[in-house]
Design a protein around this motif. Sequence first.
Motif, PDB file in Angstrom:
ATOM      1  N   PRO A 169       0.780  -1.247   0.000  1.00 57.12           N
ATOM      2  CA  PRO A 169       0.000   0.000   0.000  1.00 57.12           C
ATOM      3  C   PRO A 169       0.806   1.288   0.000  1.00 57.12           C
ATOM      4  N   ALA A 170       2.133   1.238  -0.094  1.00 57.40           N
ATOM      5  CA  ALA A 170       2.915   2.475  -0.120  1.00 57.40           C
ATOM      6  C   ALA A 170       2.470   3.354  -1.276  1.00 57.40           C
ATOM      7  N   PRO A 171       2.155   4.630  -1.019  1.00 61.29           N
ATOM      8  CA  PRO A 171       1.651   5.500  -2.088  1.00 61.29           C
ATOM      9  C   PRO A 171       2.738   6.184  -2.903  1.00 61.29           C
ATOM     10  N   LEU A 172       3.965   6.262  -2.362  1.00 60.12           N
ATOM     11  CA  LEU A 172       5.018   7.052  -2.996  1.00 60.12           C
ATOM     12  C   LEU A 172       6.341   6.300  -2.969  1.00 60.12           C
ATOM     13  N   PRO A 173       7.263   6.642  -3.860  1.00 54.89           N
ATOM     14  CA  PRO A 173       8.577   5.991  -3.866  1.00 54.89           C
ATOM     15  C   PRO A 173       9.411   6.449  -2.676  1.00 54.89           C
ATOM     16  N   LEU A 174      10.483   5.705  -2.412  1.00 53.34           N
ATOM     17  CA  LEU A 174      11.397   6.115  -1.352  1.00 53.34           C
ATOM     18  C   LEU A 174      12.069   7.434  -1.726  1.00 53.34           C
TER      19      LEU A 174
ATOM     20  N   ASP B 235      33.374  14.402  -0.865  1.00 49.33           N
ATOM     21  CA  ASP B 235      34.063  15.693  -0.817  1.00 49.33           C
ATOM     22  C   ASP B 235      35.577  15.512  -0.958  1.00 49.33           C
ATOM     23  N   GLU B 236      36.305  16.587  -0.849  1.00 46.22           N
ATOM     24  CA  GLU B 236      37.751  16.567  -1.074  1.00 46.22           C
ATOM     25  C   GLU B 236      38.491  15.675  -0.073  1.00 46.22           C
ATOM     26  N   SER B 237      37.930  15.542   1.102  1.00 43.20           N
ATOM     27  CA  SER B 237      38.596  14.715   2.104  1.00 43.20           C
ATOM     28  C   SER B 237      38.233  13.243   1.969  1.00 43.20           C
ATOM     29  N   GLY B 238      37.337  12.939   1.040  1.00 45.91           N
ATOM     30  CA  GLY B 238      36.940  11.559   0.816  1.00 45.91           C
ATOM     31  C   GLY B 238      35.699  11.129   1.596  1.00 45.91           C
ATOM     32  N   LYS B 239      35.092  12.066   2.355  1.00 40.84           N
ATOM     33  CA  LYS B 239      33.880  11.715   3.090  1.00 40.84           C
ATOM     34  C   LYS B 239      32.668  11.658   2.166  1.00 40.84           C
ATOM     35  N   ILE B 240      31.766  10.755   2.483  1.00 43.75           N
ATOM     36  CA  ILE B 240      30.502  10.659   1.741  1.00 43.75           C
ATOM     37  C   ILE B 240      29.544  11.711   2.300  1.00 43.75           C
ATOM     38  N   ILE B 241      28.974  12.508   1.387  1.00 45.29           N
ATOM     39  CA  ILE B 241      28.108  13.616   1.784  1.00 45.29           C
ATOM     40  C   ILE B 241      26.726  13.446   1.155  1.00 45.29           C
ATOM     41  N   PHE B 242      25.694  13.581   1.983  1.00 49.07           N
ATOM     42  CA  PHE B 242      24.312  13.603   1.493  1.00 49.07           C
ATOM     43  C   PHE B 242      23.828  15.046   1.416  1.00 49.07           C
ATOM     44  N   SER B 243      23.007  15.325   0.422  1.00 45.77           N
ATOM     45  CA  SER B 243      22.366  16.635   0.314  1.00 45.77           C
ATOM     46  C   SER B 243      20.972  16.450  -0.284  1.00 45.77           C
ATOM     47  N   THR B 244      20.141  17.454  -0.113  1.00 42.19           N
ATOM     48  CA  THR B 244      18.736  17.356  -0.518  1.00 42.19           C
ATOM     49  C   THR B 244      18.606  17.218  -2.033  1.00 42.19           C
ATOM     50  N   TRP B 245      17.779  16.294  -2.438  1.00 44.13           N
ATOM     51  CA  TRP B 245      17.440  16.132  -3.859  1.00 44.13           C
ATOM     52  C   TRP B 245      16.226  17.002  -4.139  1.00 44.13           C
ATOM     53  N   SER B 246      16.462  18.060  -4.891  1.00 42.38           N
ATOM     54  CA  SER B 246      15.369  19.000  -5.174  1.00 42.38           C
ATOM     55  C   SER B 246      14.979  19.029  -6.649  1.00 42.38           C
ATOM     56  N   GLU B 247      15.689  18.268  -7.469  1.00 48.94           N
ATOM     57  CA  GLU B 247      15.349  18.249  -8.892  1.00 48.94           C
ATOM     58  C   GLU B 247      14.182  17.283  -9.147  1.00 48.94           C
ATOM     59  N   THR B 248      13.883  17.102 -10.404  1.00 42.38           N
ATOM     60  CA  THR B 248      12.823  16.170 -10.804  1.00 42.38           C
ATOM     61  C   THR B 248      13.166  14.758 -10.355  1.00 42.38           C
ATOM     62  N   ASP B 249      12.167  14.061  -9.876  1.00 40.99           N
ATOM     63  CA  ASP B 249      12.344  12.662  -9.493  1.00 40.99           C
ATOM     64  C   ASP B 249      12.403  11.830 -10.775  1.00 40.99           C
ATOM     65  N   PHE B 250      13.566  11.248 -11.084  1.00 39.82           N
ATOM     66  CA  PHE B 250      13.740  10.524 -12.349  1.00 39.82           C
ATOM     67  C   PHE B 250      12.856   9.276 -12.437  1.00 39.82           C
ATOM     68  N   ARG B 251      12.311   8.812 -11.326  1.00 40.08           N
ATOM     69  CA  ARG B 251      11.467   7.605 -11.357  1.00 40.08           C
ATOM     70  C   ARG B 251      10.029   7.926 -11.708  1.00 40.08           C
ATOM     71  N   THR B 252       9.613   9.142 -11.419  1.00 42.14           N
ATOM     72  CA  THR B 252       8.216   9.534 -11.688  1.00 42.14           C
ATOM     73  C   THR B 252       8.129  10.692 -12.665  1.00 42.14           C
TER      74      THR B 252
ATOM     75  N   GLY C 254       8.329  13.612 -11.964  1.00 38.14           N
ATOM     76  CA  GLY C 254       7.543  14.667 -11.287  1.00 38.14           C
ATOM     77  C   GLY C 254       8.366  15.354 -10.216  1.00 38.14           C
ATOM     78  N   LYS C 255       7.715  16.290  -9.540  1.00 40.70           N
ATOM     79  CA  LYS C 255       8.370  17.050  -8.489  1.00 40.70           C
ATOM     80  C   LYS C 255       8.572  16.143  -7.270  1.00 40.70           C
ATOM     81  N   PRO C 256       9.708  16.250  -6.611  1.00 42.36           N
ATOM     82  CA  PRO C 256       9.936  15.424  -5.412  1.00 42.36           C
ATOM     83  C   PRO C 256       8.870  15.695  -4.338  1.00 42.36           C
ATOM     84  N   TRP C 257       8.264  14.628  -3.840  1.00 48.74           N
ATOM     85  CA  TRP C 257       7.208  14.790  -2.858  1.00 48.74           C
ATOM     86  C   TRP C 257       7.742  15.152  -1.472  1.00 48.74           C
ATOM     87  N   TRP C 258       9.050  14.912  -1.211  1.00 55.57           N
ATOM     88  CA  TRP C 258       9.623  15.122   0.119  1.00 55.57           C
ATOM     89  C   TRP C 258      10.067  16.541   0.360  1.00 55.57           C
ATOM     90  N   ILE C 259       9.883  17.424  -0.615  1.00 54.29           N
ATOM     91  CA  ILE C 259      10.261  18.836  -0.449  1.00 54.29           C
ATOM     92  C   ILE C 259       9.009  19.653  -0.096  1.00 54.29           C
TER      93      ILE C 259
END
Length: 239
Positions: A202-207, A215-232, A234-239
């Motif tokens: 029953p999940a209504p939306l994708p993850l 980054d330059e030091s080799g750390k993994i960095i997460f940031s907000t995905w604000s562009e079009t959701d390539f799976r739908t 459409g506009k990201p529902w989490w914004i």
Amino acid sequence: MVTKRPTQRTAISIISVSLYLINSAIMKLLSALSMALVGSAAAFAPAPVYVNRAAVAPMNMAVAEGEFYIDQNRRNLMNLILVGSAAVTVGGLAVPYILFFVPPGAGGGAGGTPAKDALGNEIFAKEYLASKKAGDHSLAQGLKGDATYLIVKDDGTLENYGLNAVCTHLGCVVPWSAANNKFMCPCHGSQYAPTGAVVRGPAPLPLALAHLDVDESGKIIFSTWSETDFRTDGKPWWI
């Protein structure tokens, strides 16, 4: 001159008269004492009370009416208790029902957030990839501390996005099933493709997506995905 001695009859008569006089005096004395006692008792007797029956009747009616009187403050308190109990009951039933249709927040922020392991240590891409095989889907702490999947591609590099592991149905953490090559929620049976797209409700939306960079030091960095959701597309529902 010869003095005559009184006869016996004369003596008896005198005695009788004397007893009569003494008896009369005693009776008068007793009568006077009785009148005095009656007067004294009357002085201490309570005064007669005259009851106004016309005034008693309304009083009895007021008492009878008072038996059915309810204090207004008490009535207001009981009404508040009743309304509060009803509100708590209705709210307890309504909130889960509403949350069923509202997907949980995926997290995110204006700046990047370092990925962290279960112990809170920042993850460095080189060391991480050296310990993982192609196709690995492991969890890390992502935006706002949400559990987020780091995905290792077939060529041994990281995908350029992370997948928020929070199910869009009711918020369970969705595990990765390598045998089925998809994410499968154990709570209510929702399933997601490797990209996080919904393949079964029953999940209504994708993850939710998050950008993944190193980054330059080799750390993994997460940031907000604000562009079009390539799976739908459409506009990201989490914004």
